[in-house]
Scaffold this active site. Sequence first.
Site, PDB file in Angstrom:
ATOM      1  CB  CYS A 129       1.878   2.257  61.394  1.00  0.00           C
ATOM      2  SG  CYS A 129       0.172   2.574  60.939  1.00  0.00           S
TER       3      CYS A 129
ATOM      4  CD  GLU B 142      -1.820   2.331  64.011  1.00  0.00           C
ATOM      5  OE1 GLU B 142      -0.648   1.886  64.041  1.00  0.00           O
ATOM      6  OE2 GLU B 142      -2.213   3.177  63.216  1.00  0.00           O
TER       7      GLU B 142
ATOM      8  CE  LYS C 251       0.659  17.621  69.116  1.00  0.00           C
ATOM      9  NZ  LYS C 251       1.359  18.064  67.889  1.00  0.00           N
TER      10      LYS C 251
END
Length: 544
Positions: free
Chosen positions: A327, A293, A212
């Site tokens: 990130c 993560e 997804k």
Amino acid sequence: MSNAFFKVPVAKNEPVLSYAPGSKERKEVQDAIKSMKSKVADIPMYIGAEKVKSKKKVAIHSPHDREKTIAHYYAGDKSHVQAAIEAALKAKASWADMPWQDRAAIFLRAADLMAGPYRAKMNAATMIGQSKNIYQAEIDCVCEMADFFRFNVQYMTEIYQIQPESAAGTWNRLEYRPLEGFVFALTPFNFTSIAGNLPGAPALMGNTVVWKPAETQIYSAQLIMEILLEAGLPAGVINLVFVDGPTAGSVIFSHPDFAGLHFTGSTGVFQKLWQQIGQNIGQYRSYPRIVGETGGKDFVMVHASADAKQVATALSRGAFEFQGQKCSAASRAYIPASLWKKVEKHLTDDLKSFKMGSPEDFGNFINAVIDERAYDKITSYIENAKKDKKVKVIAGGKHSKKKGFFIEPTVILAEEPGYVTMCEELFGPVLTIYVYKDDQYEETLKLVDGTSPYALTGSIFSNDRYATMKAIDALRNAAGNFYINDKPTGAVVGQQPFGGARGSGTNDKAGSVLNLYRWISPRTIKENFVPPSDYRYPFLHSGK
């Protein structure tokens, strides 16, 4: 029939092309952008051997041109998730039984297709769909994804070569089985390469996957599937569905054959998924592997011995490339008072020279943030900072969503190190700076370590080795990827395995052998060549 131990091609990092004016690759990407924007793509789900279209058709727009429809995708529901699971389980036995070298060949071919005939189209899709400039797209959707696939093949062979010792008369073997069940890959918008690696790594090790992607990455996700299928990936090995998170979770996390989660996204979502899995633990055939993560509040710590221009360059790039939507992006910096004025001048000069606009104009360094939700969140922090007397917006601060979701790179100077933008993840082009007294270096190191719940990336700028050593030790647990005299972004597969701990995830290091270990379930096989025929051991015999 295989009767040899095969040696795979040695993995090497894919070179990053320049896309300089007049270059062949620049024209190819420009032509690909023009061609792709000339039509509206129709994007189905991929379930088993079928391209599935639902009754609900949803428009996709470029972040930098919100009125331009670039594609439509077909939104799924619970029935599509269930069908994807069934397709994954149906494909599992034949895929797991496929010789490893044939699985390897598929991913090696996919890497070469991405870096070769699909290079321009892959870059164009990421630029149009995710508003990345050509350099950010190139290092992501071509080079890093090809690196993931090639290095993962090499790491797989390294794992398979590790075998136990055998005593006389026996033969001990380790068989590296895939997990029993299917893997769920939940992928983010910001890196096309991560979107390819999260389903790709488990699949390479013999698992089948339900994938997804983030809604805002579907445009390039569909191209990844095209490439994998052209490379020979069998139907049902990776099944691509377009549903919202709760819909997917309600089916997947209650299925007895759920075997693992490969996730990149927010810390809050990851914690909710972990909790949901934990609540359902009694329903599963085995204990699911959970690999994630998540967020970061990444730092740049500066010692008084550092070079001010180098620090400013690291902040300009580390905080604002891809609009800070990494990130690993630098979002908080600690600068000694003696260097601050020089750093401020160099940094503000850099920001004044930035050009912002569509990535289709190769002169633009800054592009749009991903969507309106992200825009509204980021700009709310900026507007609050403008009103707060404890902070000062010293660069940027303007924004508009009239044409696209554009936010100027913004630098906030905070009087207090606990100000909200020093602590909370914003995931946008906002850098907050705290200026500390030069003689409080060690106290500031403790501040860096304790300010954030995250521990993803961070860096130290210092030309004093003793000061560098203190930072390495004091910040040992503050970052899973730690940089010395470099920006805290830009990890390269095979060079800096990526991942963090604390609130930043399970630190299973994407782009390394460590990640692949999570997608296997070893079986030890002991074969006895001459089995004993008497239960009696020598000590049982009579006599002295």
